[in-house]
Design a protein around this motif. Structure first.
Motif, PDB file in Angstrom:
ATOM      1  N   CYS A   1     -14.950  92.733   5.492  1.00 26.81           N
ATOM      2  CA  CYS A   1     -15.435  93.718   4.537  1.00 26.81           C
ATOM      3  C   CYS A   1     -16.931  93.947   4.678  1.00 26.81           C
ATOM      4  O   CYS A   1     -17.678  93.053   5.098  1.00 26.81           O
ATOM      5  CB  CYS A   1     -15.117  93.253   3.118  1.00 26.81           C
TER       6      CYS A   1
ATOM      7  N   SER B   1     -13.455  98.130   4.244  1.00 26.59           N
ATOM      8  CA  SER B   1     -12.594  97.084   4.764  1.00 26.59           C
ATOM      9  C   SER B   1     -12.175  97.399   6.191  1.00 26.59           C
ATOM     10  O   SER B   1     -11.913  98.557   6.525  1.00 26.59           O
ATOM     11  CB  SER B   1     -11.353  96.941   3.881  1.00 26.59           C
ATOM     12  N   CYS B   2     -12.130  96.382   7.012  1.00 30.34           N
ATOM     13  CA  CYS B   2     -11.702  96.505   8.411  1.00 30.34           C
ATOM     14  C   CYS B   2     -10.481  95.629   8.610  1.00 30.34           C
ATOM     15  O   CYS B   2     -10.540  94.415   8.398  1.00 30.34           O
ATOM     16  CB  CYS B   2     -12.824  96.071   9.330  1.00 30.34           C
ATOM     17  N   ALA B   3      -9.398  96.241   9.003  1.00 30.60           N
ATOM     18  CA  ALA B   3      -8.185  95.518   9.355  1.00 30.60           C
ATOM     19  C   ALA B   3      -7.816  95.885  10.784  1.00 30.60           C
ATOM     20  O   ALA B   3      -8.301  96.877  11.321  1.00 30.60           O
ATOM     21  CB  ALA B   3      -7.052  95.869   8.403  1.00 30.60           C
TER      22      ALA B   3
ATOM     23  N   THR C   1      -9.133  90.390   7.020  1.00 30.51           N
ATOM     24  CA  THR C   1      -9.949  91.603   7.048  1.00 30.51           C
ATOM     25  C   THR C   1     -11.422  91.205   7.056  1.00 30.51           C
ATOM     26  O   THR C   1     -11.779  90.068   6.713  1.00 30.51           O
ATOM     27  CB  THR C   1      -9.682  92.506   5.841  1.00 30.51           C
TER      28      THR C   1
END
Length: 119
Positions: A80, A21-23, A78
């Motif tokens: 993903c 996951s990228c936040a 986010t």
């Protein structure tokens, strides 16, 4: 200042799956094209894939095509990376960022998340 936070890495056996996951703080990911990148020990950082938030289109490196899928979670803001059929050569630190083309990126790199594929 934009800060990316990658999570979800770990140790997995060959053939297994992980979901990264990228936040980010300071930016709404849903407004931009966001890419996933990885860097293996002793190698240069390389692109894994990218999602264009304007139309949801995705692009993948040949080495991961058919195994990895990038998707946006607009509710959570986010991006993903679903990784299936993992191979030892997928072992790397995975990062996300806004690609600008020609090897340039919009923001500083985050700390990344380690993915290790090993039996």
């Amino acid at each position: 200042q934009v800060q990316f936070v990658e999570s979800g890495g770990g140790l997995v056996q060959p053939g297994g799956s992980l979901r990264l996951s990228c936040a980010a703080s300071g930016i709404t990911l849903d407004y931009y094209a966001i890419g996933w990148f990885r860097q293996a020990p002793g190698k240069e950082r390389e692109g894994v894939g990218c999602i264009d938030s304007s139309d949801g289109s995705t692009y993948y490196a040949d080495s991961v095509k058919g195994r990895f899928t990038i998707a946006s979670d607009n509710h959570k803001d986010t991006v993903c990376l679903q990784m299936n059929s993992l191979k030892s050569e997928d072992t790397a630190v995975y990062y996300c960022n806004r690609p600008l083309g020609q090897g340039k990126y919009a923001h500083d790199w985050g700390q990344g998340t380690q993915v290790t594929v090993s039996s």
